[in-house]
Write a protein that holds these residues in place. Structure first.
Motif, short mmCIF file in Angstrom:
data_model
loop_
_atom_site.label_atom_id
_atom_site.label_comp_id
_atom_site.label_asym_id
_atom_site.label_seq_id
_atom_site.Cartn_x
_atom_site.Cartn_y
_atom_site.Cartn_z
N ARG A 17 0.83 -1.20 0.00
CA ARG A 17 0.00 0.00 0.00
C ARG A 17 0.87 1.26 0.00
O ARG A 17 2.07 1.19 0.26
CB ARG A 17 -0.93 -0.01 1.21
N SER A 18 0.24 2.38 -0.30
CA SER A 18 0.95 3.66 -0.31
C SER A 18 0.06 4.75 0.25
O SER A 18 -1.17 4.65 0.22
CB SER A 18 1.39 4.04 -1.73
N ALA A 19 0.68 5.79 0.78
CA ALA A 19 -0.07 6.91 1.33
C ALA A 19 -0.79 7.68 0.23
O ALA A 19 -1.90 8.17 0.44
CB ALA A 19 0.89 7.84 2.08
N THR A 20 -0.16 7.78 -0.95
CA THR A 20 -0.78 8.52 -2.06
C THR A 20 -2.06 7.82 -2.53
O THR A 20 -3.08 8.48 -2.78
CB THR A 20 0.20 8.64 -3.23
N ALA A 21 -2.03 6.49 -2.62
CA ALA A 21 -3.22 5.75 -3.05
C ALA A 21 -4.32 5.85 -2.01
O ALA A 21 -5.50 6.05 -2.35
CB ALA A 21 -2.86 4.29 -3.30
N ALA A 22 -3.95 5.71 -0.73
CA ALA A 22 -4.94 5.79 0.34
C ALA A 22 -5.60 7.16 0.37
O ALA A 22 -6.83 7.26 0.51
CB ALA A 22 -4.27 5.51 1.69
N ALA A 23 -4.81 8.21 0.21
CA ALA A 23 -5.36 9.57 0.25
C ALA A 23 -6.26 9.83 -0.95
O ALA A 23 -7.33 10.44 -0.82
CB ALA A 23 -4.22 10.59 0.28
N ALA A 24 -5.84 9.37 -2.14
CA ALA A 24 -6.64 9.58 -3.35
C ALA A 24 -7.98 8.88 -3.24
O ALA A 24 -9.03 9.44 -3.60
CB ALA A 24 -5.87 9.08 -4.57
N ARG A 26 -9.67 7.95 -0.45
CA ARG A 26 -10.54 8.50 0.57
C ARG A 26 -11.09 9.87 0.20
O ARG A 26 -12.19 10.22 0.59
CB ARG A 26 -9.80 8.54 1.91
N ALA A 27 -10.33 10.63 -0.55
CA ALA A 27 -10.79 11.97 -0.95
C ALA A 27 -11.50 11.97 -2.29
O ALA A 27 -12.08 12.99 -2.68
CB ALA A 27 -9.60 12.92 -0.99
N GLY A 28 -11.43 10.87 -3.04
CA GLY A 28 -12.03 10.82 -4.37
C GLY A 28 -11.31 11.75 -5.33
O GLY A 28 -11.95 12.47 -6.11
N GLU A 29 -9.98 11.71 -5.32
CA GLU A 29 -9.18 12.61 -6.15
C GLU A 29 -8.17 11.82 -7.00
O GLU A 29 -8.04 10.60 -6.88
CB GLU A 29 -8.43 13.62 -5.28
N ARG A 30 -7.44 12.55 -7.82
CA ARG A 30 -6.37 11.98 -8.66
C ARG A 30 -5.03 12.45 -8.11
O ARG A 30 -4.78 13.65 -8.01
CB ARG A 30 -6.52 12.43 -10.11
N ARG A 44 -14.08 9.28 -9.85
CA ARG A 44 -15.44 8.78 -10.08
C ARG A 44 -16.07 8.24 -8.79
O ARG A 44 -17.23 7.86 -8.78
CB ARG A 44 -15.40 7.67 -11.13
N LYS A 45 -15.29 8.21 -7.74
CA LYS A 45 -15.80 7.72 -6.46
C LYS A 45 -16.89 8.65 -5.93
O LYS A 45 -16.73 9.87 -5.91
CB LYS A 45 -14.66 7.61 -5.44
N ASP A 119 -5.33 14.33 7.15
CA ASP A 119 -6.20 14.43 5.98
C ASP A 119 -7.54 13.82 6.36
O ASP A 119 -7.65 12.61 6.54
CB ASP A 119 -5.57 13.69 4.80
N MET A 120 -8.55 14.66 6.54
CA MET A 120 -9.85 14.20 7.04
C MET A 120 -10.86 14.15 5.90
O MET A 120 -11.05 15.12 5.17
CB MET A 120 -10.35 15.15 8.14
N CYS A 121 -11.52 12.99 5.72
CA CYS A 121 -12.51 12.80 4.66
C CYS A 121 -13.78 12.18 5.25
O CYS A 121 -13.73 11.09 5.81
CB CYS A 121 -11.97 11.90 3.56
#
Length: 296
Positions: A17-24, A26-30, A44-45, A119-121
């Motif tokens: 796993r990675s922090a960048t993937a987890a953050a993307a 949870r926030a629905g971002e790229r 698209r999330k 980072d709160m989502c």
């Protein structure tokens, strides 16, 4: 009673796993991972109601992509913990704005306690799940963040000697924040951070599906964990229904006993009233008889 859920998880390279993937996610971002070149695109999330970055006082605010790429670059080990997550259930009884304020206070509490970035989502309940399942993902860095970048690791949450007590302390913080929010909203519900066993409650705790099973279920397929969750939910529902029926039966019986006692009390009151009336009539008759005797 509101459901208490506050679970700590580690995001580790050892598990792929990675922090960048987890953050993307949870926030629905790229987010593009600058270390590996991977693109994590979750635009698209659905169901991300609010997301926000928090940093310690005096530290310059940065974007989500910049924060988590910096966190990844700060770790050199192949098995490094690159982020930590607190997964929390938001009381469904609160309004949307008050749930957001509650999540905000918790995020700030974590920043102040550990000196990390957060980072709160906030996520809405899934369309096919429990519509009360409002929840928040609080992703944190594993290192202290200062003006000049990341510093030392927050070992208090990693060491077996201290991590258990620290998680218990954070769960207590979440309990207090939840109950304060419910109290301010003048709601009777309260949460308890203690285990079900410690509370004397004899039932199995609920389980979260997790991102993989959730993704499978959203595509219209059944997952193993989803089936487990449904079986557990059906079992809990049956037990809760039996308890509810028992309670309702007890309430109905209590109502009947109360009505019976009330009727008995009314009958007793009428009997006493009749006796008093009979005594009054007898006293009047006795006085009249005495008067007639004196007149003779």
């Amino acid at each position: 009673m509101s459901i208490f859920h506050c679970q700590a998880k580690a995001i580790s390279r050892a598990s792929g796993r990675s922090a960048t993937a987890a953050a993307a996610y949870r926030a629905g971002e790229r987010i593009i991972d600058e270390r590996t070149g991977e693109v994590h695109d979750y635009r698209r999330k659905k169901g991300v109601l609010h997301s926000q970055i928090y940093v310690p006082q005096g530290v310059r605010m940065m974007s989500r992509s910049a924060l988590w790429n910096l966190a990844e670059k700060a770790e050199k080990r192949k098995d490094a913990k690159v982020a930590r997550e607190w997964e929390l259930a938001l009381p469904a009884e609160l309004s949307r704005i008050n749930r957001m304020y509650l999540a905000h206070h918790f995020a700030r509490a974590i920043v102040e306690r550990y000196g990390v970035a957060v980072d709160m989502c906030i996520h809405a309940p899934g369309k096919k799940g429990d519509d009360r399942n409002h929840h928040v993902h609080v992703l944190t860095t594993t290192r202290v963040l200062r003006r000049d970048g990341f510093g030392e690791k927050t070992r208090v949450l990693d060491s077996p000697r201290t991590s258990g007590e620290e998680v218990t302390a954070v769960r207590k913080i979440w309990e207090q924040l939840c109950n304060r929010a419910l109290e301010l909203d003048m709601l009777p519900e309260r949460v308890d951070s203690r285990s079900l066993k410690a509370q004397g409650i004899n039932r199995e705790p609920t389980r979260h599906l997790g991102p993989i099973a959730t993704a499978i279920e959203r595509r219209g397929r059944r997952s193993f964990r989803g089936d487990e969750h449904r079986r557990g939910h059906e079992s809990r529902t049956a037990r809760e229904l039996a308890v509810l029926q028992k309670i309702e039966g007890g309430i109905e019986a209590a109502k009947q006993r109360h009505a019976q006692r009330k009727r008995q009390a009314e009958l007793e009151a009428k009997r006493v009233q009749r006796e008093k009336e009979a005594e009054r009539v007898a006293a009047i008759q006795q006085r009249n008889t005495k008067r007639k005797g004196m007149q003779r």
